[in-house]
Design a protein around this motif. Structure first.
Motif, PDB file in Angstrom:
ATOM      1  N   ARG A  71       0.852  -1.183   0.127  1.00 14.73           N
ATOM      2  CA  ARG A  71       0.102   0.110  -0.101  1.00 14.73           C
ATOM      3  C   ARG A  71       0.882   1.195  -0.042  1.00 14.73           C
ATOM      4  O   ARG A  71       0.469   2.029  -0.718  1.00 14.73           O
ATOM      5  CB  ARG A  71      -0.992  -0.013   1.296  1.00 14.73           C
ATOM      6  CG  ARG A  71      -2.115  -0.980   1.107  1.00 14.73           C
ATOM      7  CD  ARG A  71      -3.137  -0.737   2.030  1.00 14.73           C
ATOM      8  NE  ARG A  71      -2.728  -1.651   3.205  1.00 14.73           N
ATOM      9  CZ  ARG A  71      -2.970  -2.834   3.431  1.00 14.73           C
ATOM     10  NH1 ARG A  71      -3.605  -3.365   2.675  1.00 14.73           N
ATOM     11  NH2 ARG A  71      -2.592  -3.401   4.497  1.00 14.73           N
ATOM     12  N   ASP A 112      -4.210  -8.889   1.634  1.00 15.20           N
ATOM     13  CA  ASP A 112      -2.998  -8.092   1.395  1.00 15.20           C
ATOM     14  C   ASP A 112      -2.309  -8.330  -0.060  1.00 15.20           C
ATOM     15  O   ASP A 112      -1.874  -7.331  -0.545  1.00 15.20           O
ATOM     16  CB  ASP A 112      -2.222  -8.272   2.494  1.00 15.20           C
ATOM     17  CG  ASP A 112      -2.693  -7.595   3.784  1.00 15.20           C
ATOM     18  OD1 ASP A 112      -3.516  -6.599   3.622  1.00 15.20           O
ATOM     19  OD2 ASP A 112      -2.215  -7.650   4.936  1.00 15.20           O
ATOM     20  N   GLU A 164      -2.953  -6.111  -3.240  1.00 14.71           N
ATOM     21  CA  GLU A 164      -2.619  -4.864  -3.402  1.00 14.71           C
ATOM     22  C   GLU A 164      -1.604  -4.916  -4.242  1.00 14.71           C
ATOM     23  O   GLU A 164      -0.873  -3.662  -4.944  1.00 14.71           O
ATOM     24  CB  GLU A 164      -2.018  -4.191  -2.056  1.00 14.71           C
ATOM     25  CG  GLU A 164      -3.091  -4.118  -0.621  1.00 14.71           C
ATOM     26  CD  GLU A 164      -4.006  -2.943  -0.840  1.00 14.71           C
ATOM     27  OE1 GLU A 164      -3.860  -2.132  -1.975  1.00 14.71           O
ATOM     28  OE2 GLU A 164      -5.103  -3.020  -0.228  1.00 14.71           O
TER      29      GLU A 164
END
Ligand code: SF4
Length: 310
Positions: free
Chosen positions: A97, A124, A127
């Motif tokens: 991120r 996650d 991303e």
């Protein structure tokens, strides 16, 4: 300009045929992984674990990235890879991120697929602009022979995780299959892996073999023409990525620390190191001689590869 040796968790950028200049981010201590693959170029894994935690301080990794973006060169990609399995680090999504928020570089996650059954890992992982997963087996028995997973890991659950990732993830999914003669190189075995891969529907499949020294001496490379034949078993047809291709010269600094860190992650010949660092082979040879016992050498296909001593 800040020198590469001042970074603890970043390495490179290293030239990559497919990713241009790729800045590596290392999120776990050396050889910390959920599997102990027979073909691992890092050597035998020291810490085989499925425990997810903050192995290295996230704040320090983000700090290095921020500094690198501000004062150093630039790269085409930031790649989470390096010394083990990056999804073991609970903060790997935050790193992805951060890259997205703070730069225009694209991100790549290299993972051995073993933790993708966990929804939080898939969330996650999503991303990343590119996720490159691994699949070099077709059932639990072959998984245990080729990848030597942590006892808690289960092949079917891993494949379920891969399918779920494909269903949830809008980015680019690549899959790497490592071919090991005697373990998964027979055409029938490769067809079984291709069938599992077809159920996952990656955008691209890449075939690799042990062109660099692996963890186990018995692991041999498959001849390129045989690998090319196996590539046709996959849908879409796989691409052979086994041969080393020198790429863009990336480093400007050549010293013992830089070279030993590079070798720890990428066992390589002196000629390959010269291409990767942008220095002459003679200069690399000179430095390799100075590193002495910090290195070990092994012969592969008539060439001497250097890697970190155990
Ligand atoms: S090849 Fe990758 S997944 Fe396999 S043991 Fe080495 S670091 Fe872990």
């Amino acid at each position: 300009m800040t020198e590469p040796l001042s970074y603890k968790y970043l390495f490179g950028p290293v030239p990559s045929r497919r990713l241009g200049r790729s800045l590596g981010v290392d999120l776990v201590p050396f050889k910390t992984c959920s599997t102990d693959c027979v073909f691992c170029q890092l050597g035998s894994v020291d810490h085989c674990t499925t425990t997810r935690r903050e192995y290295v301080p996230l704040v320090d990794v983000l700090g290095e990235l921020e500094r690198w973006m501000a004062v150093d060169g630039r790269a085409d990609y930031v790649t989470l890879s390096g010394s083990g399995e990056p999804t073991l680090h609970t903060g790997f999504g935050e790193v992805l991120r951060f890259v997205k928020r703070r730069s225009d570089m694209r991100s790549v996650l290299l993972t051995n697929s073993t933790l993708l059954h966990l929804p939080e890992v898939r969330r996650d992982a999503a991303e990343a602009d590119i996720i490159k997963v691994s699949l070099s087996a077709w059932d639990q028995v072959s998984f245990e022979k080729v990848n030597r997973p942590h006892p808690e890991l289960n092949f079917d659950r891993m494949v379920d995780g891969l399918r779920a990732l494909r269903a949830e993830y809008c980015g680019t999914l690549w899959m790497e299959t490592f071919i090991v003669p005697g373990l998964n190189a027979h055409p029938e075995e490769v067809r079984k892996m291709a069938a599992v891969a077809a159920g996952i529907q990656p955008d691209r499949i890449q075939l690799n073999t042990a062109v660099r020294p692996p963890a186990e001496e018995f692991v041999q490379a498959v001849p390129p023409e045989y690998l090319q034949k196996l590539a046709g078993f996959f849908t879409p047809p796989a691409e052979v990525i086994a041969s080393f291709q020198p790429g863009e010269k990336a480093f400007t600094l050549l010293d013992e620390t830089t070279l030993s860190r590079l070798i720890a992650r990428h066992p390589a010949t002196a000629e390959q190191l010269a291409h990767m660092t942008g220095h002459s082979e003679a200069a690399v040879q000179n430095l390799l001689a100075q590193l002495g016992e910090a290195l070990s050498k092994s012969e592969r296909n008539g060439e001497i590869y250097y890697k970190a001593a155990d």
